[in-house]
Design a protein around this motif. Sequence first.
Motif, mmCIF file in Angstrom:
data_model
loop_
_atom_site.group_PDB
_atom_site.id
_atom_site.type_symbol
_atom_site.label_atom_id
_atom_site.label_comp_id
_atom_site.label_asym_id
_atom_site.label_seq_id
_atom_site.Cartn_x
_atom_site.Cartn_y
_atom_site.Cartn_z
ATOM 1 N N MET A 163 5.389 5.794 18.164
ATOM 2 C CA MET A 163 6.034 6.017 19.496
ATOM 3 C C MET A 163 7.492 6.370 19.276
ATOM 4 O O MET A 163 8.196 5.679 18.566
ATOM 5 C CB MET A 163 5.911 4.733 20.335
ATOM 6 C CG MET A 163 6.641 4.839 21.664
ATOM 7 S SD MET A 163 6.406 3.384 22.673
ATOM 8 C CE MET A 163 4.790 3.703 23.360
ATOM 9 N N CYS A 200 2.115 -2.653 15.646
ATOM 10 C CA CYS A 200 1.566 -1.500 14.933
ATOM 11 C C CYS A 200 1.354 -1.839 13.455
ATOM 12 O O CYS A 200 2.216 -2.458 12.837
ATOM 13 C CB CYS A 200 2.517 -0.304 15.028
ATOM 14 S SG CYS A 200 1.779 1.180 14.341
ATOM 15 N N ASN A 203 0.562 0.572 11.164
ATOM 16 C CA ASN A 203 0.554 1.802 10.377
ATOM 17 C C ASN A 203 1.626 1.930 9.303
ATOM 18 O O ASN A 203 1.462 2.697 8.372
ATOM 19 C CB ASN A 203 0.624 3.024 11.302
ATOM 20 C CG ASN A 203 -0.736 3.287 11.914
ATOM 21 O OD1 ASN A 203 -1.747 2.982 11.307
ATOM 22 N ND2 ASN A 203 -0.737 3.819 13.107
ATOM 23 N N MET A 204 2.704 1.227 9.412
ATOM 24 C CA MET A 204 3.710 1.209 8.348
ATOM 25 C C MET A 204 4.230 2.594 7.967
ATOM 26 O O MET A 204 4.331 2.908 6.773
ATOM 27 C CB MET A 204 3.142 0.504 7.104
ATOM 28 C CG MET A 204 2.950 -0.970 7.287
ATOM 29 S SD MET A 204 4.550 -1.754 7.532
ATOM 30 C CE MET A 204 4.070 -3.416 7.914
ATOM 31 N N CYS A 205 4.520 3.467 8.941
ATOM 32 C CA CYS A 205 5.172 4.729 8.605
ATOM 33 C C CYS A 205 6.524 4.354 7.990
ATOM 34 O O CYS A 205 7.241 3.509 8.521
ATOM 35 C CB CYS A 205 5.346 5.590 9.839
ATOM 36 S SG CYS A 205 3.770 5.927 10.662
ATOM 37 N N PHE A 240 9.479 5.456 7.822
ATOM 38 C CA PHE A 240 10.763 5.614 8.522
ATOM 39 C C PHE A 240 10.894 4.655 9.707
ATOM 40 O O PHE A 240 11.952 4.578 10.311
ATOM 41 C CB PHE A 240 10.885 7.052 9.054
ATOM 42 C CG PHE A 240 9.721 7.474 9.901
ATOM 43 C CD1 PHE A 240 9.650 7.143 11.243
ATOM 44 C CD2 PHE A 240 8.646 8.151 9.342
ATOM 45 C CE1 PHE A 240 8.554 7.492 12.023
ATOM 46 C CE2 PHE A 240 7.548 8.520 10.109
ATOM 47 C CZ PHE A 240 7.506 8.198 11.446
ATOM 48 N N CYS A 241 9.846 3.903 10.010
ATOM 49 C CA CYS A 241 9.784 3.239 11.318
ATOM 50 C C CYS A 241 10.010 1.729 11.261
ATOM 51 O O CYS A 241 9.458 1.039 10.414
ATOM 52 C CB CYS A 241 8.403 3.505 11.924
ATOM 53 S SG CYS A 241 8.255 2.866 13.592
ATOM 54 N N VAL A 285 9.248 -0.276 13.849
ATOM 55 C CA VAL A 285 8.384 -0.937 14.832
ATOM 56 C C VAL A 285 7.473 -2.006 14.224
ATOM 57 O O VAL A 285 7.377 -3.107 14.748
ATOM 58 C CB VAL A 285 7.581 0.092 15.651
ATOM 59 C CG1 VAL A 285 6.524 -0.585 16.498
ATOM 60 C CG2 VAL A 285 8.523 0.928 16.511
ATOM 61 N N GLN A 289 2.088 1.218 21.128
ATOM 62 C CA GLN A 289 2.703 1.985 20.044
ATOM 63 C C GLN A 289 1.687 2.956 19.483
ATOM 64 O O GLN A 289 2.027 4.027 19.012
ATOM 65 C CB GLN A 289 3.172 1.077 18.901
ATOM 66 C CG GLN A 289 3.892 -0.181 19.310
ATOM 67 C CD GLN A 289 5.246 0.040 19.975
ATOM 68 O OE1 GLN A 289 5.670 -0.798 20.727
ATOM 69 N NE2 GLN A 289 5.891 1.125 19.718
ATOM 70 N N ASN A 345 -1.803 8.418 17.737
ATOM 71 C CA ASN A 345 -1.469 8.694 16.340
ATOM 72 C C ASN A 345 -2.596 9.539 15.772
ATOM 73 O O ASN A 345 -3.764 9.139 15.832
ATOM 74 C CB ASN A 345 -1.339 7.390 15.552
ATOM 75 C CG ASN A 345 -0.811 7.664 14.153
ATOM 76 O OD1 ASN A 345 -1.358 8.505 13.445
ATOM 77 N ND2 ASN A 345 0.248 6.984 13.774
ATOM 78 N N ARG A 385 2.139 8.813 6.470
ATOM 79 C CA ARG A 385 1.289 9.230 7.590
ATOM 80 C C ARG A 385 -0.065 9.580 6.986
ATOM 81 O O ARG A 385 -0.169 10.452 6.135
ATOM 82 C CB ARG A 385 1.887 10.429 8.313
ATOM 83 C CG ARG A 385 3.270 10.251 8.833
ATOM 84 C CD ARG A 385 3.362 9.450 10.098
ATOM 85 N NE ARG A 385 2.965 10.179 11.294
ATOM 86 C CZ ARG A 385 3.031 9.651 12.528
ATOM 87 N NH1 ARG A 385 3.456 8.411 12.695
ATOM 88 N NH2 ARG A 385 2.662 10.346 13.581
HETATM 89 S S1 SF4 Z 1 5.898 5.683 13.945
HETATM 90 FE FE1 SF4 Z 1 4.440 4.894 15.406
HETATM 91 S S2 SF4 Z 1 2.550 4.704 14.252
HETATM 92 FE FE2 SF4 Z 1 4.183 4.821 12.763
HETATM 93 S S3 SF4 Z 1 4.765 2.690 12.342
HETATM 94 FE FE3 SF4 Z 1 6.105 3.441 13.988
HETATM 95 S S4 SF4 Z 1 5.088 2.798 15.881
HETATM 96 FE FE4 SF4 Z 1 3.564 2.721 14.227
#
Ligand code: SF4
Length: 489
Positions: free
Chosen positions: A1, A186, A188-190, A192-193, A195, A230, A282, A321
């Motif tokens: 998100m 979330c 997903n552990m991108c 850069f993120c 969240v 998210q 996603n 990703r």
């Molecule tokens: S970018 Fe989105 S999908 Fe990826 S870790 Fe952050 S909230 Fe989750």
Amino acid sequence: MGADKFKSLDNNLVSEIPNNHNSKKSINKTLKRAYIESYGCQMNFADSEVVASILIKDGYSITKKLDEASLILVNTCSIREKAENTVRKRLEYFESIKEKNSKITVGVMGCMAERLKKKFLEEEKIVDLVVGPDAYKDIPRLLQEVENENEAVNVLLSKDETYGDISPIRLNSNGISAFVSITRGCDNMCTFCVVPFTRGRERSRDPKSILNEIEDLKYKGYKEVTLLGQNVDSYLWYGGGLKKDFKKATSIQRKTALRFHNLLSIVAEAFPKIRIRFSTSNPQDMSIKVIKIMAKYENICNYIHLPVQSGSNRILKKMNRKHTIKEYFQLIDSIREILPECGISHDMIAGFPTETIQDHQDTLKLMDYVKYDFGFMFAYSERPGTMAAKKINDNIDEKIKKKRLNEIIKKQQKHSLYRTKQYLGKIVCVLIEKVSKRSEYFWSGRTQQNTVVVFPKENYKPGDFVDVKIKSCTSATLIGKAIKISNRI
Ligand code: SF4
């Protein structure tokens, strides 16, 4: 998100929400007035509405007037450095207010509160209370701690909190469309993120409480809901608990588990006269089943927000990703095939560490392939605590980041105009939301594809679904003339 899309709106629209829970407290009503200011993504705005409900239950009223407030709460965003700097600037301003009235309590909530935790109290002396996204039910106790001059910090992340038992108080709503959260956290552990670190592990909300909330909104005359998370595509209800613990579920729980496409069809069936939107998807979790359900129900809006972040497989790997560009194109192709009129938007990051000219060209090429309706585009901002910050040196010069971002924005503007021009001479169904910013004689609303339309008011009103003939357009807005009340939604 993606965040930053929505600056602080809530205090412009809210009239004082009285507290009528018990007479003794109402005598002190004037003392217990909360002013809530929100930053960041839709999830934060939805959370502020949950917090408003918790405060009202605790004897507060919600005010939009800062000078009346005895409590100032800032719902913070941590997605980029800029977002955090915005919050710090506001706290500086609140300091001047607190100098005039030292009784005021100042609290911070949201992702920056969760990221900084107790440190927030040390870094920002004006702050009395720090509460993370999963601990909002603890705010009344924390306020008591402040009153007792004790430290007031709760940043515990939860395995099952979804606030499904709280009826949000609509703060920043036009009375037409509302957010309904369906998942939190979330997995997903991108890289850069922040969240996953600030909002914890994924858990889904009980579908019954989601339906109850929409039933209440329908009763109050709302015409559109956005199912929020998210990562909505990984919605999974099997009786409560973390998504990652599904593997320990009983066979009954497995058999009766509800996934996002199931929830979507249940909501669409239950509320045929309400427009249904959802955000954020996603690509790695989105299933064709969702797209087919969208095609089956007229009231599920023909629009998907599908962040991609980069057009380069090498960069996607570094971002963790879990899809390739080829897979993303296949998803886009399926959407175009099953939902030919679907509006698609994106999130894009320019200048991710190690990004080469070729990687950037791949991003521009991807945009040429999809020709998105619109997008949210940012230069990479290193976030403390993320995998990227720990492992990948932020080696792209700010000037280059800016140059590449401008190229992406320019390309998007060209594609947005290409998309809006497709509507010239056509009749679209618009849900009227508010007065247009362009002119007080014009209404503003959106198509199912989430494109803004403005047209002369005539005898129509907010909440009407209207057929509008499109006469002209800009890259962001369609301009038209109303024909009649629509029998579509
Ligand atoms: S970018 Fe989105 S999908 Fe990826 S870790 Fe952050 S909230 Fe989750």
